[in-house]
Scaffold this active site. Structure first.
Site, short mmCIF file in Angstrom:
data_model
loop_
_atom_site.label_atom_id
_atom_site.label_comp_id
_atom_site.label_asym_id
_atom_site.label_seq_id
_atom_site.Cartn_x
_atom_site.Cartn_y
_atom_site.Cartn_z
N LYS A 171 1.05 -1.31 0.00
CA LYS A 171 -0.18 0.06 -0.25
C LYS A 171 1.43 1.49 0.34
O LYS A 171 0.55 1.84 -1.00
CB LYS A 171 -0.24 0.00 1.00
CG LYS A 171 -1.71 1.13 1.31
CD LYS A 171 -2.36 1.46 2.76
CE LYS A 171 -1.28 1.33 4.18
NZ LYS A 171 -1.67 3.26 4.32
N ASN A 172 1.96 0.78 0.61
CA ASN A 172 2.41 2.66 0.68
C ASN A 172 3.48 2.74 -0.07
O ASN A 172 4.30 3.70 0.06
CB ASN A 172 3.03 2.45 1.92
CG ASN A 172 1.72 2.84 3.93
OD1 ASN A 172 1.10 2.94 3.13
ND2 ASN A 172 2.78 2.42 4.92
N CYS A 200 -4.67 8.55 8.59
CA CYS A 200 -5.00 7.71 10.07
C CYS A 200 -4.75 8.86 11.02
O CYS A 200 -4.07 9.53 11.29
CB CYS A 200 -4.47 6.65 10.55
SG CYS A 200 -4.36 5.14 10.06
N ARG A 236 0.91 14.57 13.11
CA ARG A 236 1.33 14.47 10.73
C ARG A 236 0.77 15.79 10.41
O ARG A 236 0.32 16.10 9.13
CB ARG A 236 0.38 13.53 10.60
CG ARG A 236 -0.01 11.97 11.40
CD ARG A 236 -0.85 11.37 10.43
NE ARG A 236 0.37 10.60 9.67
CZ ARG A 236 -0.72 9.40 8.90
NH1 ARG A 236 -1.51 9.21 8.62
NH2 ARG A 236 0.41 9.03 7.65
N ASP A 245 4.46 0.56 12.08
CA ASP A 245 2.92 0.43 10.99
C ASP A 245 3.00 -1.84 11.63
O ASP A 245 1.39 -1.89 11.66
CB ASP A 245 3.21 0.18 10.08
CG ASP A 245 2.93 1.32 8.71
OD1 ASP A 245 3.55 1.64 7.72
OD2 ASP A 245 3.33 2.45 9.61
N ARG A 264 -8.66 -0.68 4.04
CA ARG A 264 -8.16 0.55 2.68
C ARG A 264 -6.11 -0.41 2.97
O ARG A 264 -4.95 0.12 1.84
CB ARG A 264 -7.56 1.92 4.01
CG ARG A 264 -8.42 2.69 3.80
CD ARG A 264 -7.85 4.26 4.44
NE ARG A 264 -6.71 4.44 3.52
CZ ARG A 264 -6.09 5.34 4.33
NH1 ARG A 264 -6.05 5.11 5.84
NH2 ARG A 264 -4.36 5.91 3.77
C1 EPZ Z 1 4.47 6.83 5.90
O1 EPZ Z 1 3.90 8.11 6.10
C2 EPZ Z 1 3.50 5.57 6.06
N1 EPZ Z 1 2.13 6.13 5.09
C3 EPZ Z 1 2.69 5.15 7.23
O2 EPZ Z 1 2.37 4.12 6.88
C4 EPZ Z 1 4.28 5.17 8.15
O3 EPZ Z 1 3.86 4.89 9.45
C5 EPZ Z 1 5.05 6.26 7.61
O4 EPZ Z 1 5.38 6.76 6.68
C6 EPZ Z 1 6.22 5.64 8.59
O5 EPZ Z 1 7.05 4.91 8.02
C7 EPZ Z 1 2.11 6.63 3.77
O6 EPZ Z 1 3.42 5.82 3.14
C8 EPZ Z 1 1.03 6.27 2.49
P1 EPZ Z 1 6.60 9.75 7.65
P2 EPZ Z 1 4.30 9.40 6.54
O7 EPZ Z 1 6.55 11.09 7.23
O8 EPZ Z 1 4.80 9.71 4.84
C9 EPZ Z 1 6.89 13.57 10.92
C10 EPZ Z 1 -0.25 2.62 7.41
O9 EPZ Z 1 -0.42 2.55 8.07
N2 EPZ Z 1 6.71 14.08 10.27
O10 EPZ Z 1 7.90 9.37 7.48
O11 EPZ Z 1 3.59 10.58 7.12
C11 EPZ Z 1 4.92 12.51 11.28
O12 EPZ Z 1 4.41 13.12 11.82
C12 EPZ Z 1 0.66 4.64 7.55
O13 EPZ Z 1 0.51 2.08 6.25
C13 EPZ Z 1 7.22 15.68 10.38
O14 EPZ Z 1 6.48 16.21 11.55
O15 EPZ Z 1 5.09 9.00 7.51
C14 EPZ Z 1 5.53 11.44 11.99
O16 EPZ Z 1 5.36 11.79 13.50
C15 EPZ Z 1 0.38 5.13 9.13
N3 EPZ Z 1 6.46 16.55 9.21
C16 EPZ Z 1 6.57 11.21 11.53
O17 EPZ Z 1 7.20 12.87 11.31
C17 EPZ Z 1 6.59 16.51 7.94
O18 EPZ Z 1 6.23 17.41 7.24
C18 EPZ Z 1 6.79 9.60 11.06
O19 EPZ Z 1 6.19 10.34 9.33
C19 EPZ Z 1 6.35 15.00 7.98
C20 EPZ Z 1 6.36 13.70 9.30
#
Ligand code: EPZ
Length: 424
Positions: free
Chosen positions: A22-23, A116, A121, A304, A396
């Site tokens: 998915k991701n 989610c 985020r 995840d 999803r």
């Molecule tokens: C991706 O989310 C995945 N989603 C998430 O999977 C996964 O948990 C995550 O990567 C970490 O591996 C998709 O790929 C669609 P991040 P993403 O940017 O890109 C903070 C699932 O269950 N952050 O690495 O949103 C953020 O708040 C989902 O399949 C900022 O602060 O993850 C979080 O605390 C859930 N500012 C942390 O970084 C930003 O601009 C990780 O976020 C971006 C992120």
């Protein structure tokens, strides 16, 4: 509203085929827009996020066919358009259109993404990176307008190894003039999948999978082709279920290198996994040992799978610790597990899990995708029947989950809950 009805304690035996990640696919589809030609994406999972993203492509006048797990995306007549909130809010990955539309048209209009509710985020790292490349962002009523006269290569240092920001900035930099370097980049396999797709279109990207990525901007991107990598999170979820109920349960179509930290942790718990190429055979193990699980960026233990494995930890004899370090609010499944009989004490983002506890089927809720997966694991091992509401979250991220589990002996079904007006 759909509900999942699970009758617990049925042994699982047979084969489960893992679908495309998915991701990965939710980034590959917006990335396809960068091509001026035709893109083919193989091994596409039939999950609701894919259908939402196809709707967004069609809004951009892109012709899409989705058949036999293959997406053909024809950009010949593509034109820029705003991605409205009713679509963008359905999933987090809609924000990848920011990077691809900005690179293609120097202009992206999209409302704040959904996803989610597992934390604030923010997308500050994405927006900050776009600004470094020469784009200006204005926000009005949660709608983002990101514009540039032309994007220029830059050095970008990410405060956090964000998966989304890394992918979005790769997308934006593909056609920026000059060289872009992303430092402290995320290393998840899904990012490598996206970069390999862009490379087939003619993009020049180096170092993906490490924390320093270099992108040399190009003028034009042509036809692209890619196969979605197997979903390591789906695979990990079934390995967890198999460790509790499996009898020679074969999880097939995996890339074991993407599951290193998960396999290591399951072995530490005492799970019996037999790895053979792209399959893992898993058997129920009775004397599971308590462990510490701490979620980290790749290649650490994936956030995840933190929620699903915390259900497994309720079956380990002794005290386990589960610490979530990536998101602020990824423990919403804990009260539901405790209602089923688990003994978990939550202190901010660390759960102390005392096992082994017998779980009893209850009416519970999927508060987010992976919390839903945790409840699914609980329902599969609980005494009696478990009813999980809000399962749209689960659907999803887990393709054909009822079919996959029923085929190996699981007693699970989806029912449509008719909410009568009288009840309102
Ligand atoms: C991706 O989310 C995945 N989603 C998430 O999977 C996964 O948990 C995550 O990567 C970490 O591996 C998709 O790929 C669609 P991040 P993403 O940017 O890109 C903070 C699932 O269950 N952050 O690495 O949103 C953020 O708040 C989902 O399949 C900022 O602060 O993850 C979080 O605390 C859930 N500012 C942390 O970084 C930003 O601009 C990780 O976020 C971006 C992120």
């Amino acid at each position: 509203m759909k509900k999942l009805i699970i009758e617990g304690k049925h042994e699982l035996s047979g084969r489960i085929k893992i679908g495309g990640a998915k991701n990965s696919v939710v980034a590959l589809i917006p990335a396809a827009v960068l091509s001026d030609g035709i893109c083919t994406i193989y091994n596409v999972p039939d999950i609701s996020d894919v259908h939402r993203l196809i709707e967004m492509l069609e809004l951009l006048n892109v012709k899409v066919t989705f058949k036999d797990e293959t997406l053909i995306i024809d950009n010949t007549n593509a034109k820029n358009n705003e991605i409205p909130s009713n679509l963008a809010e359905k999933l987090r990955a809609s924000y990848y259109f920011m990077g691809s539309l900005l690179a293609k048209y120097n202009h992206a209009e999209i409302s704040y993404p959904g996803g989610c509710s597992i934390g604030a985020r923010p997308i500050d790292l994405h927006i900050g990176g776009f600004e470094k490349l020469g784009a200006k962002t204005s926000i009005k009523d949660n709608n983002y307008t990101i514009k540039t006269n032309n994007l220029k290569g830059a050095d970008i240092f990410l405060d956090f190894a964000s998966v989304g920001a890394t992918i979005n900035l790769i997308l934006a930099a593909t056609k920026a003039k000059g060289t872009t370097r992303i430092y402290n980049a995320a290393k998840e396999p899904e990012i490598v999948n996206v970069a390999s797709f862009l490379t087939t279109m003619g993009a020049k990207i180096y170092g993906v999978g490490t924390s320093e990525i270099t992108i040399e901007g190009v003028e034009k991107l042509g036809d692209g082709i890619v196969e979605v990598i197997p979903d390591r999170i789906e695979a990990g979820t079934y390995l967890i279920i198999g460790s509790l109920l499996g009898k020679d349960l074969v999880i097939e179509g995996i890339i074991k290198e993407h599951l290193g930290s998960v396999i290591t942790k399951l072995n530490e718990i005492g799970c019996k996994l037999k790895i053979n190429g792209s399959t893992i055979t898993v058997n129920k193990c009775d004397n599971l040992k308590p462990v510490k699980v701490k979620t980290l960026v790749y290649p650490g233990f994936p956030t995840d799978l933190g929620q699903p494995i915390s259900t497994l930890l309720t079956q380990c004899e002794g005290v386990s610790l589960f610490e979530e370090t990536i998101y602020e609010n990824r423990m919403r499944h804990i009260p539901h597990l405790n209602a089923m009989g688990a003994n978990i004490k939550l202190d901010d983002k660390t759960a102390t899990i005392k096992g082994k506890t017998n779980l009893t089927g209850k009416k519970v809720e999927a508060t987010d995708l992976r919390a839903g997966a945790a409840m699914l694991v609980a329902g599969m091992i609980a005494e009696g029947t478990t009813v999980i509401s809000n399962i749209e979250h689960i659907l999803r991220g887990y393709e054909n989950i009822v079919d996959k589990l029923s085929k190996v002996g699981g007693k699970v079904k989806i029912v449509e809950e008719i909410i009568s007006i009288a009840n309102k």
